[in-house]
Design a protein around this motif. Structure first.
Motif, short mmCIF file in Angstrom:
data_model
loop_
_atom_site.label_atom_id
_atom_site.label_comp_id
_atom_site.label_asym_id
_atom_site.label_seq_id
_atom_site.Cartn_x
_atom_site.Cartn_y
_atom_site.Cartn_z
N LEU A 39 0.97 -1.03 0.50
CA LEU A 39 0.01 -0.09 -0.19
C LEU A 39 0.93 1.06 0.06
O LEU A 39 1.07 2.11 -0.67
CB LEU A 39 -0.59 0.41 1.47
N GLU A 40 1.82 1.32 0.49
CA GLU A 40 2.58 2.45 0.63
C GLU A 40 3.69 2.56 -0.37
O GLU A 40 3.96 4.19 -0.58
CB GLU A 40 4.30 1.85 1.88
N VAL A 108 -1.97 3.67 -11.71
CA VAL A 108 -1.69 2.94 -9.73
C VAL A 108 -2.60 1.62 -10.19
O VAL A 108 -1.64 0.32 -10.27
CB VAL A 108 -1.98 3.90 -8.92
N HIS A 109 -3.46 1.60 -11.19
CA HIS A 109 -3.63 0.42 -11.00
C HIS A 109 -3.26 -0.92 -11.86
O HIS A 109 -3.38 -1.77 -11.63
CB HIS A 109 -5.84 0.05 -11.03
N LYS A 110 -2.50 -0.21 -13.09
CA LYS A 110 -2.14 -1.27 -14.04
C LYS A 110 -0.89 -1.95 -12.79
O LYS A 110 -0.12 -2.94 -13.21
CB LYS A 110 -2.39 -0.05 -14.87
N ALA A 111 -0.19 -0.71 -12.21
CA ALA A 111 1.59 -0.88 -11.60
C ALA A 111 1.28 -1.84 -10.76
O ALA A 111 2.44 -2.12 -10.54
CB ALA A 111 2.35 0.55 -11.61
N ASP A 113 -2.22 -3.30 -8.67
CA ASP A 113 -3.49 -3.98 -9.33
C ASP A 113 -5.16 -2.64 -8.53
O ASP A 113 -4.56 -1.94 -8.32
CB ASP A 113 -3.85 -4.93 -8.45
N GLU A 114 -6.10 -3.67 -8.71
CA GLU A 114 -7.26 -2.44 -8.63
C GLU A 114 -7.42 -1.89 -6.94
O GLU A 114 -7.94 -1.09 -6.95
CB GLU A 114 -8.42 -3.53 -9.48
N ALA A 115 -6.99 -3.09 -6.28
CA ALA A 115 -7.43 -2.98 -4.45
C ALA A 115 -6.74 -1.85 -4.23
O ALA A 115 -6.98 -0.61 -3.67
CB ALA A 115 -7.91 -4.67 -3.81
N ALA A 120 -5.04 3.09 -2.46
CA ALA A 120 -4.07 4.02 -1.87
C ALA A 120 -4.28 5.84 -2.39
O ALA A 120 -4.09 6.43 -1.91
CB ALA A 120 -3.23 3.27 -3.39
N GLY A 121 -5.35 5.70 -2.99
CA GLY A 121 -6.32 6.51 -3.12
C GLY A 121 -6.79 6.69 -2.07
O GLY A 121 -6.64 7.64 -1.56
N ASP A 122 -7.48 5.69 -1.57
CA ASP A 122 -7.84 6.17 0.37
C ASP A 122 -7.11 6.91 1.16
O ASP A 122 -7.32 7.95 1.80
CB ASP A 122 -9.02 4.94 0.68
#
Length: 298
Positions: A39-40, A108-111, A113-115, A120-122
């Protein structure tokens, strides 16, 4: 006089401000033992992977015009960029704009994953308020309210909802302007207000002039983004050009045509400059910054 010639001193200031806010953002991720390293990493990727940093620059410029010092402007500048970064991470998700490229790199979701993109946005959103809360200031509550309102249901989130609802629909100029006032304009207005609140009281009449300025450049900036999506190059933009048309999104060039869209943006620039008249010669940096932001395709 060309934009490049007129903006040379400004370009140097922009670079100094970008480096300053980048150092502040990087410091938020150093000397940590994160409980969720992936996440970081996704958060760092989303916020430290480039960007023009125009919203922090607006914080610095508005604050300086009214007499604030840079040390007090760092936290609000970083906070507004964290909100912007979170919005981009979420906008790029498959359920939203479904973009593969951002700032010349995989989204970000491509580098990851979607979760990881969602989380990360949250986390970037909440980190924005954590960063702003580090500022010991008598008007911190007003700043918190400004940022929260600009990011949430009465600001950027509302604008993104309207944007998604508008896909495949025909909007008139008023409806399109209203959507962009929320989606793009709200955070630009917040950036200017945050910088100003560092320097002056909430009741200061110059805040109204600065808000008029920010509202005008916010809409003009979005119009220029619409124009660049049509005429820009993917390598230069750092994102796929023509994406709005491919998704059947309403845009100013589609509604008005390219030349009329340019004319609209130029008119908003003049509105922004007129709003700064009460500030006198001290407003010169904001004048130069508005021209830089709005004349990007000239």
């Amino acid at each position: 006089m060309s934009v490049e010639t007129r903006a040379l001193p400004l370009i140097e200031q922009l670079e100094r401000d970008r480096q300053r806010v980048n150092r502040w953002l990087e410091a938020l991720f150093t000397h940590r033992r994160p409980p969720a390293p992936r996440l970081e990493q996704a958060m760092q990727y989303g916020v430290l992977g480039g960007g023009k940093r125009l919203r922090p620059v607006l914080v610095y410029a508005a604050g300086r015009v009214l007499g604030a010092n840079d040390d007090e402007l760092d936290a609000p500048a970083a906070a507004v960029e964290l909100i912007h970064a979170y919005s981009l991470v979420h906008d790029d998700l498959p359920a939203m704009d479904d973009d593969d490229l951002r700032r010349g790199l995989p989204t970000v979701h491509k580098a990851f994953d979607e979760a990881s993109g969602i989380l990360a946005g949250d986390a970037l959103q909440t980190l924005a308020f954590e960063a702003l809360a580090r500022l010991e200031h008598p008007r911190l509550a007003a700043m918190m309210t400004t940022l929260a309102s600009a990011a949430g249901r009465d600001g950027m989130a509302a604008g993104q909802a309207l944007d998604l609802e508008a896909v495949g629909r025909s909007l008139d100029a008023d409806a399109l302007a209203a959507m962009h006032r929320y989606k793009t304009g709200a955070l630009i207005r917040a950036a200017v207000r945050l910088g100003a609140l560092v320097a002056v009281e909430v009741q200061d009449p110059r805040l109204a002039a600065l808000d008029d300025y920010a509202a005008a450049i916010g809409l003009a900036f979005q119009i220029q983004d619409d124009i660049l999506d049509v005429i820009g190059d993917t390598q230069v933009l750092g994102k796929i050009s023509g994406a709005d048309a491919a998704r059947d999104k309403p845009t100013y060039p589609a509604l008005l045509g390219l030349e009329a869209a340019r004319t609209k943006a130029d008119g908003l620039l003049q509105d922004a400059l007129a709003a700064l008249v009460p500030l006198g010669e001290s407003a010169a940096p904001l004048i130069n910054l508005a021209r830089y932001m709005i004349e990007r395709d000239h």
